[in-house]
Design an enzyme around this catalytic site. Structure first.
Site, PDB file in Angstrom:
ATOM      1  CE1 TYR A 145      -3.653   2.575   0.953  1.00  0.00           C
ATOM      2  CE2 TYR A 145      -2.115   3.305   2.651  1.00  0.00           C
ATOM      3  CZ  TYR A 145      -3.265   3.503   1.912  1.00  0.00           C
ATOM      4  OH  TYR A 145      -4.035   4.629   2.126  1.00  0.00           O
ATOM      5  CG  ASP A 240       6.094   3.663   0.249  1.00  0.00           C
ATOM      6  OD1 ASP A 240       6.511   4.343   1.207  1.00  0.00           O
ATOM      7  OD2 ASP A 240       4.897   3.387   0.065  1.00  0.00           O
ATOM      8  CE  LYS A 268       2.889   5.246   7.826  1.00  0.00           C
ATOM      9  NZ  LYS A 268       1.506   5.287   8.258  1.00  0.00           N
TER      10      LYS A 268
END
Ligand code: HOZ
Length: 434
Positions: A145, A240, A268
């Site tokens: 994802y 990613d 994050k």
């Protein structure tokens, strides 16, 4: 446990917000509960819900809070920064400082553009790979994802896997055709796509450690193989590292596994709990980005001074000696404790872990692919989750997510969690027999 206020807030929220949540991953539907807990405050490794119940938090806002909640250093810096204003829509010295810290940690990022979320980072990285190569197709992996941009919502993990939405509605077929899906940890599946679509693939995007299908580490040689294949076929490797960046090592998966990325996506931890994302690569690639080049990407709140301040303080705190050894030790303690508890209860369970991110899969193991992940016993996870919650342990409400440890988790927190897991697993075993 009285959670009446959460229940009431959920009723109100449902009338105003789809599903009562601002992100589907937060819903407790996947673990058989009627409503999620509404959280009021956090301190260190602990959170308190709207009814005042206290929990040890293993979600950590889905990864950013590597220092724990309301870390004094971050709070103090934010208090100072807010007095100077919250947003200018103009360059600030702080942005340069955060960009510098990121570049030091990730040598492959010779230039970096700050954005406001991981989704923006990956969406922009894909556009950049297409702009740089002049190609349109993208390879992603089933179960990975990368945020909610159209091109990336094909056979995705996280909330999509949890709620049984393999590919989002509203993504035009034309976009889906441009997204090719390979199998994580299966280089041959990538090779086949390069053979089937010669000179058409702009890039391969991958979570170097899958975290959004639960934690699945890369098999030895997998990341290196992706680098080789992308090089051979004139495509770009997009790592990613929204979850892994500054999490599994200060320099993320690139430092931990010694792999090179053409474009890196971050999020994050670099925001320390405030909204920051980033993407970057070599000077040559980043020269495509406007106003240097023709690839457009922008944002009113990009490089927001408060968000960047939280990021800078978090990264500086992570430079202290021994930080990653401490996280590794905490992770190992939980892995060993959970594994032993499962053996004792005779529950088939395998713990996948890289540093301070881990998932306990209700599966006899090994779990190395999306298909294996997808055959985990979700009912058992749900039972485990509910029992842990009753015992004051707050886990991700899905089998397809990671648990995150922070520097704030004390040995006592971890011991309590392991004791709670023993009881929860006994409960899981009893139900399995009945
Ligand atoms: N990447 C996070 C879950 N795996 C996002 C959390 C959310 O969607 O709220």
């Amino acid at each position: 446990m009285n959670t009446a206020k959460s229940a009431r807030l959920y009723q109100e929220a449902q009338a105003q917000i789809p599903g009562g949540v601002n992100s589907p991953a937060r819903s407790f539907k996947g673990v058989g509960m009627d409503y999620p807990l509404f959280i009021r405050r956090g301190q260190g490794a602990h959170i308190w819900d709207a009814d005042g119940n206290e929990y040890v938090d293993f979600v950590g806002s889905w990864g950013p809070l590597i220092l724990g909640h309301a870390h004094p250093r971050v709070v103090e810096a934010l208090q100072k920064a807010i007095r100077d204003g919250t947003s200018f829509g103009a360059p600030t010295e702080l942005e340069v400082e955060l960009a510098h810290l990121v570049r030091q940690a990730f040598p492959s990022m010779e230039m970096v553009r700050l954005v406001s979320s991981g989704t923006e980072a990956t969406m922009s990285a894909v556009r950049l790979a297409r702009a740089f190569t002049g190609r349109t197709k993208l390879v992603k992996f089933a179960g990975c994802y990368h945020g909610h941009a159209d091109a990336l919502l094909v056979r995705a993990g996280s909330g999509l896997a949890t709620h049984g939405i393999p590919t989002s509605a509203g993504v035009p077929d034309a976009y889906v055709q441009e997204t090719l899906v390979a199998e994580y940890n299966d280089l041959a599946s990538v090779e086949r796509l390069f053979e089937s679509y010669p000179k058409a693939i702009a890039g391969v995007i991958v979570e170097p450690v899958a975290g959004n299908m639960g934690v699945v580490p890369p098999k030895p040689g997998f990341l290196e193989g992706l680098h080789r294949l992308t090089q051979e076929h004139g495509a770009l490797l997009v790592l990613d590292e929204v979850i892994t960046g500054f999490r599994i090592a200060y320099g993320g998966a690139q430092e931990r596994y010694g792999v090179h990325a053409d474009i890196t996506c971050l999020g994050k931890v670099i925001g320390g709990g405030l909204p920051v994302g980033a993407y970057g690569g070599s000077r040559e690639i980043m020269a495509q980005v406007a106003p240097l080049g023709p690839m457009y990407q922008a944002g009113t709140l990009s490089g927001n001074p408060l968000a960047v301040t939280a990021g800078i303080e978090t990264l500086k705190a992570l430079q202290a000696p021994g930080v990653y050894d401490a996280l590794e030790e905490k992770g190992a303690r939980v892995e060993v404790g959970l594994t032993a508890a499962a053996r004792e209860a005779a529950v088939p369970l395998i713990v996948n872990r890289v540093g301070s991110m881990l998932t306990a899969f209700f599966h006899p193991g090994p779990v190395q692919t999306w298909e294996e992940v997808n055959t985990s016993d979700r009912e058992q996870y749900a039972r485990f989750f509910r029992s842990m919650l009753r015992q004051g342990m707050y886990l991700a409400p899905s089998q397809f997510e990671a648990a995150f440890l922070s520097l704030a988790h004390s040995p006592e927190d971890l011991e309590r969690a392991i004791q709670a897991a023993k009881l929860a697993l006994r409960d899981v075993a009893q139900r399995a027999q009945s």
